[in-house]
Design an enzyme around this catalytic site. Structure first.
Site, PDB file in Angstrom:
ATOM      1  CB  CYS A  30      -0.848  -0.157   1.342  1.00 21.59           C
ATOM      2  SG  CYS A  30      -1.513   1.364   1.681  1.00 21.59           S
ATOM      3  CB  CYS A  33       0.352   1.696   4.143  1.00 25.58           C
ATOM      4  SG  CYS A  33      -1.364   1.039   3.848  1.00 25.58           S
TER       5      CYS A  33
END
Length: 123
Positions: A30, A33
């Site tokens: 991600c 993230c």
């Protein structure tokens, strides 16, 4: 203070105690993230009285399901074992700072009272 890796084995122990715990639900694939991680780490060094936990949603599928994490990163805040904030999206550093201040300022007796009232209306 460094971040703490949270798993199904230690999650309840770490998040169930007194004080403030932030939890970052993330995954290695991600992009947002990975961009949020240094912000989170930097905050963990500024606020040594706050526990900064991380849940790898790929490795801890059960935890992600338990908290209905559908979008990552999701940042959750607990105080004295009560979830007081949970929101998806990578927050800028100023927003994390603000969140910590707001969680610190909560009147937990009032929060528990509101939770009890909410629970009694659901039945």
């Amino acid at each position: 203070m460094a971040t703490v890796e949270l798993t199904t084995e230690n999650f309840d122990k770490v998040t169930g105690g007194d004080g403030i715990v932030l939890v970052d639900f993330w995954a290695s694939w991600c992009g947002p993230c990975l961009r949020f991680a240094p912000v989170y780490d930097k905050q963990s060094e500024k606020h040594e009285d706050v526990v900064f936990g991380k849940v790898d949603t790929e490795a801890q599928v059960e935890l992600a399901a338990r908290y209905d994490i559908r979008s990552i990163p999701t940042l959750m805040a607990l105080r004295d074992g009560v979830i007081v904030f949970s929101q998806p999206g990578a927050l800028p550093e100023s927003a994390v700072e603000s969140l910590i201040s707001q969680v610190r300022a909560l009147d937990m007796d009032d929060v528990r009272k509101q939770l009890a009232e909410h629970a009694s209306h659901e039945h």
